[in-house]
Design a protein around this motif. Sequence first.
Motif, PDB file in Angstrom:
ATOM      1  N   PHE A  14      22.468  77.198  20.428  1.00 19.79           N
ATOM      2  CA  PHE A  14      23.174  78.621  19.994  1.00 19.79           C
ATOM      3  C   PHE A  14      21.855  79.813  19.722  1.00 19.79           C
ATOM      4  O   PHE A  14      21.293  79.629  18.776  1.00 19.79           O
ATOM      5  CB  PHE A  14      24.243  78.597  19.318  1.00 19.79           C
ATOM      6  CG  PHE A  14      25.141  77.746  19.868  1.00 19.79           C
ATOM      7  CD1 PHE A  14      25.052  76.810  20.682  1.00 19.79           C
ATOM      8  CD2 PHE A  14      26.104  77.233  18.377  1.00 19.79           C
ATOM      9  CE1 PHE A  14      26.422  75.901  21.472  1.00 19.79           C
ATOM     10  CE2 PHE A  14      26.685  76.208  19.348  1.00 19.79           C
ATOM     11  CZ  PHE A  14      27.272  76.006  20.072  1.00 19.79           C
ATOM     12  N   PRO A  15      22.218  81.062  20.512  1.00 21.45           N
ATOM     13  CA  PRO A  15      21.035  82.384  20.259  1.00 21.45           C
ATOM     14  C   PRO A  15      21.390  82.468  19.009  1.00 21.45           C
ATOM     15  O   PRO A  15      22.933  82.193  18.207  1.00 21.45           O
ATOM     16  CB  PRO A  15      21.357  82.971  21.300  1.00 21.45           C
ATOM     17  CG  PRO A  15      22.309  82.366  22.130  1.00 21.45           C
ATOM     18  CD  PRO A  15      23.310  80.982  21.854  1.00 21.45           C
ATOM     19  N   SER A  24      25.799  88.085  24.602  1.00 18.68           N
ATOM     20  CA  SER A  24      25.517  87.132  26.266  1.00 18.68           C
ATOM     21  C   SER A  24      26.218  86.208  25.874  1.00 18.68           C
ATOM     22  O   SER A  24      26.561  85.899  26.717  1.00 18.68           O
ATOM     23  CB  SER A  24      24.232  87.363  26.752  1.00 18.68           C
ATOM     24  OG  SER A  24      24.611  87.373  27.732  1.00 18.68           O
ATOM     25  N   PHE A  25      25.817  85.209  24.720  1.00 15.96           N
ATOM     26  CA  PHE A  25      26.373  84.003  24.966  1.00 15.96           C
ATOM     27  C   PHE A  25      27.607  83.551  24.577  1.00 15.96           C
ATOM     28  O   PHE A  25      28.346  83.091  25.513  1.00 15.96           O
ATOM     29  CB  PHE A  25      25.335  82.896  23.611  1.00 15.96           C
ATOM     30  CG  PHE A  25      25.986  81.804  23.883  1.00 15.96           C
ATOM     31  CD1 PHE A  25      25.185  80.364  24.190  1.00 15.96           C
ATOM     32  CD2 PHE A  25      26.790  81.323  22.778  1.00 15.96           C
ATOM     33  CE1 PHE A  25      26.146  79.500  24.058  1.00 15.96           C
ATOM     34  CE2 PHE A  25      27.081  80.039  22.738  1.00 15.96           C
ATOM     35  CZ  PHE A  25      26.530  79.298  23.055  1.00 15.96           C
ATOM     36  N   GLY A  48      25.328  70.403  17.558  1.00 10.18           N
ATOM     37  CA  GLY A  48      24.176  70.197  17.752  1.00 10.18           C
ATOM     38  C   GLY A  48      23.456  70.430  16.468  1.00 10.18           C
ATOM     39  O   GLY A  48      23.643  70.280  15.727  1.00 10.18           O
ATOM     40  N   PRO A  49      22.377  71.438  17.160  1.00 10.49           N
ATOM     41  CA  PRO A  49      20.764  71.572  15.748  1.00 10.49           C
ATOM     42  C   PRO A  49      21.468  72.888  14.984  1.00 10.49           C
ATOM     43  O   PRO A  49      20.981  73.275  14.053  1.00 10.49           O
ATOM     44  CB  PRO A  49      19.767  72.078  16.231  1.00 10.49           C
ATOM     45  CG  PRO A  49      20.752  72.982  17.952  1.00 10.49           C
ATOM     46  CD  PRO A  49      21.827  71.612  18.226  1.00 10.49           C
ATOM     47  N   ILE A  55      29.101  78.507  13.065  1.00 13.89           N
ATOM     48  CA  ILE A  55      29.288  77.568  14.251  1.00 13.89           C
ATOM     49  C   ILE A  55      30.652  78.560  14.160  1.00 13.89           C
ATOM     50  O   ILE A  55      31.348  79.199  14.878  1.00 13.89           O
ATOM     51  CB  ILE A  55      29.284  76.561  14.193  1.00 13.89           C
ATOM     52  CG1 ILE A  55      28.268  75.347  15.076  1.00 13.89           C
ATOM     53  CG2 ILE A  55      30.528  75.454  14.695  1.00 13.89           C
ATOM     54  CD1 ILE A  55      27.934  73.878  14.968  1.00 13.89           C
ATOM     55  N   GLU A  56      30.829  78.534  12.367  1.00 18.70           N
ATOM     56  CA  GLU A  56      32.046  79.347  11.674  1.00 18.70           C
ATOM     57  C   GLU A  56      31.794  80.290  12.533  1.00 18.70           C
ATOM     58  O   GLU A  56      33.068  81.644  13.019  1.00 18.70           O
ATOM     59  CB  GLU A  56      31.995  79.139  10.094  1.00 18.70           C
ATOM     60  CG  GLU A  56      32.585  78.081   9.649  1.00 18.70           C
ATOM     61  CD  GLU A  56      32.426  78.004   8.302  1.00 18.70           C
ATOM     62  OE1 GLU A  56      33.373  78.050   8.020  1.00 18.70           O
ATOM     63  OE2 GLU A  56      31.805  78.569   7.760  1.00 18.70           O
ATOM     64  N   LEU A  57      31.358  81.868  12.950  1.00 18.81           N
ATOM     65  CA  LEU A  57      30.293  82.945  13.340  1.00 18.81           C
ATOM     66  C   LEU A  57      30.672  83.080  14.369  1.00 18.81           C
ATOM     67  O   LEU A  57      31.781  83.853  15.596  1.00 18.81           O
ATOM     68  CB  LEU A  57      29.872  83.060  12.830  1.00 18.81           C
ATOM     69  CG  LEU A  57      28.764  84.788  13.460  1.00 18.81           C
ATOM     70  CD1 LEU A  57      30.503  85.963  12.854  1.00 18.81           C
ATOM     71  CD2 LEU A  57      27.642  85.145  13.185  1.00 18.81           C
TER      72      LEU A  57
END
Length: 174
Positions: A14-15, A24-25, A48-49, A55-57
Amino acid sequence: QNGIRWISCHAGVFPEPGSPEYRSFVNDMQEFADFAADLGQAFLFETGPEPLENIELLLQDIGKENVGLNFDPANLLLYDKTNPEIFAERLFHKIFLIHCKDGKRPAPSEKTGRQTPLGEGETNFRNLLTNLLRRGFRGPLILEREIPIGKEHFEDQAAAIQLLKEIRKPFARS
């Protein structure tokens, strides 16, 4: 309804939040979620990394009820991120399926950790899954062991199946 409950994918790295690519993502993930919703499904992405906070955001920014996680506890360790038990505690409500995979954090001289047979790594998998089942998790358990197909692979998979049966036994429906 076509009987398929989830669409799951590994969405790549993820960016970083705040980067030009991040918005954009998020938009792309919202489109996937809308596509799944039109089919009566949930859209899941694999952990993932990324650290827990990212991930919460991301989940918050996507803002769709039908978005959840394919929880891969080993990835959190392989990339030296969040403790899987803390992750599972905080995001339990978004865990729809689990990659049953184990591993160890990287040694000081390594970029990534290494996979181990299920139950032999640092995920504390037995306790992790027991706690998730205790809280009501009943989603799919997907075995994942990324080593060449052969004797060791088959032995590890057989041992993983036995471990999962032992863990699930107290929660099995009578």
